[in-house]
Enzyme design. Structure first.
Site, mmCIF file in Angstrom:
data_model
loop_
_atom_site.group_PDB
_atom_site.id
_atom_site.type_symbol
_atom_site.label_atom_id
_atom_site.label_comp_id
_atom_site.label_asym_id
_atom_site.label_seq_id
_atom_site.Cartn_x
_atom_site.Cartn_y
_atom_site.Cartn_z
ATOM 1 N N MET A 77 0.823 -1.211 0.000
ATOM 2 C CA MET A 77 0.000 0.000 0.000
ATOM 3 C C MET A 77 0.858 1.263 0.000
ATOM 4 S SD MET A 77 -3.013 -1.101 2.673
ATOM 5 C CE MET A 77 -4.012 0.347 2.351
ATOM 6 N N HIS A 78 0.220 2.391 -0.274
ATOM 7 C CA HIS A 78 0.741 3.743 -0.050
ATOM 8 C C HIS A 78 1.800 4.222 -1.050
ATOM 9 C CE1 HIS A 78 -1.234 2.970 3.717
ATOM 10 N NE2 HIS A 78 -0.270 2.196 4.163
ATOM 11 N N ASP A 236 -2.742 -5.033 0.443
ATOM 12 C CA ASP A 236 -2.255 -6.354 0.840
ATOM 13 C C ASP A 236 -2.962 -6.915 2.070
ATOM 14 O OD1 ASP A 236 -1.056 -4.443 2.468
ATOM 15 O OD2 ASP A 236 0.992 -5.055 2.016
#
Length: 464
Positions: A77-78, A236
């Site tokens: 992520m991110h 995830d």
């Protein structure tokens, strides 16, 4: 069959699954990770793509490709992936574990204000999130900021290259600090703060929704002759929760990977008492609280492989001989700073209470206990929880001692999953749910997800 693709931090994992949830085969392919400066972490999205494309070709070898019914994704992520007007990657992706955005987070949390940012997104600004990275590019690489025409998350870049659809999902987008999580739409206020255009952001889908299908050129390259739907996928941990069957409030998910995660399903939108706990959309159409520690199994890897000789069996056996509490030795697992509940990139790890009487086994057990207590800190940020089960995924879940320590610290029974593939398995299930238009995901997961063992907590150990 259904293909799940999990774009991780150090590798991509591919998984082929039958309609009944049975895993046909898996494949893992590594790629490089760059640390150009202290606290920085970057990767080349083009390398992700080449490695993933080759992985798809390899896993589909010797299979009946006409039986492939759907593809979906999980991903780290991110991360910030930015493309120009010609769809070329502008600069290396800035990853979730990159800590360079302290100044930008201070601006968002202090000058804009945590209260406003939380109203807009449901979360406070943290160095790992995507919005501070966009501000960093604006402040430090203005020439690159001016080139931006598309802003993507890592897995969505792979989806874009496969399908040509500029899309994301609610669970992964929740970690950007641009999504109005409560209403599952982009925040106009955050778009204004970042000084970007709304068209630079992808269309939002639920994780199980079909966002497109394979491009013809990709079909030709892979030797596929029928149209293959592509489901949006998820972050995830949201995918890991699907793969573990954790979608109701009676269960929580703990992930013991490089980082550590406590994933707490919520049927309805609410904000936790402490703003350092994340509030995100999940992959089943609901919500979840999530606490993240930046170093989990990586602490044990550092201790056993980097400091010692890598003999896991011997050192875990030594830890088994150490009593609960490691003979009053404590380990703080902040080797790369911390995120929840201490939003502090400068937090550092330490052993506390060392004496000449302590053994290596005490130190190994202290590392394992310290990781679990950091996760327990996150769990305790959310009030009014009453789950009866923990399901554990990630590399750290392979250790029986780790599972036992976690069960005793949380004082909640834990279950061992028959299939422990985590996010890649969840991604394959999302492909199944999307293509089959599954209406009752919760019940279907109860059929598919199997348990092989249950560990009950020891109250004496918990109190100790």
């Amino acid at each position: 069959m259904f293909l799940g693709i999990d774009l991780g931090t150090s590798s991509v994992k591919l998984l082929l699954m039958e309609k009944d949830g049975e895993v046909i085969k898996t494949l893992t392919k590594d790629y490089s990770l760059s640390f150009p400066k202290p606290t920085w972490a970057e990767q080349n999205p083009n390398e992700w793509w080449e490695v993933t494309k080759n992985g798809i070709k390899e896993i589909l070898q010797n299979t009946d490709k006409i039986s492939l019914k759907g593809i979906s994704f999980s991903g780290q992520m991110h991360g910030l992936v930015i493309l120009d007007k010609d769809d070329k990657v502008i600069r290396p992706a800035i990853l979730w574990c990159d800590q360079r955005t302290e100044k930008e987070c201070n601006y968002l949390n202090n000058e804009i204000g945590v209260k406003k940012i939380s109203e807009y997104t449901g979360n406070m600004a943290l160095t790992g999130f995507t919005a501070p990275k966009i501000l960093w590019v604006k402040n430090n690489e203005p020439e690159n900021f001016e080139k931006i025409r598309k802003i993507m998350l890592p897995k969505d870049y792979i989806s874009y290259m496969l399908s040509g659809e500029f899309a994301t999902d609610t669970s992964d987008a929740s970690g950007m600090l641009i999504l109005d999580v409560k209403n599952r739409k982009w925040s106009d206020e955050m778009i204004k703060i970042l000084e970007i255009k709304k068209e630079y952001l992808p269309e939002i889908f639920e994780s199980y929704e079909i966002a497109g299908e394979l491009k013809q050129e990709i079909m030709d390259e892979l030797g596929i002759t029928v149209k293959i739907p592509v489901a949006a996928g998820g972050g995830d941990n949201a995918c890991g929760a699907i793969g573990a069957g954790v979608v109701e409030e009676d269960k929580i998910l703990v992930s013991l990977g490089t980082s550590g995660v406590v994933f707490i399903p919520q049927k309805k939108w609410s904000l936790p008492e402490k703003s350092s706990m994340h509030t995100f959309c999940d992959s089943s159409g609901k919500y979840h609280f999530m606490g993240v520690i930046l170093s989990a199994a990586s602490c044990l890897k550092w201790w056993i492989e980097d400091i010692h000789d890598g003999n896991y069996a011997k050192m875990l056996d030594e830890a088994e001989q150490s009593p609960v509490g490691s003979n009053n030795l404590f380990f703080l697992p902040y080797l790369t700073g911390e995120r929840t509940p201490h939003s502090d990139p400068y937090a550092r790890g330490s052993f506390i209470g060392l004496t000449a009487a302590h053994t290596r086994g005490d130190m190994t057990r202290a590392v394992m206990e310290g990781i679990v207590f950091a996760l327990y800190d996150s769990y305790n940020l959310a009030d009014g929880l009453n789950p009866d089960t923990i399901r554990i995924i990630g590399g750290g879940a392979k250790s029986e001692l780790s599972r036992k320590i976690l069960t005793d610290v949380f004082n909640i029974k834990s279950e061992v999953l028959a299939i422990q593939e985590g996010p890649s398995y969840g991604a394959a299930l999302l492909a199944l749910f999307g293509t089959e238009n599954e209406k009752n995901m919760d019940e279907k997961l109860k059929e598919i997800v199997k348990i092989t063992d249950i560990i009950e907590p020891d109250l004496e150990n918990h109190e100790e």
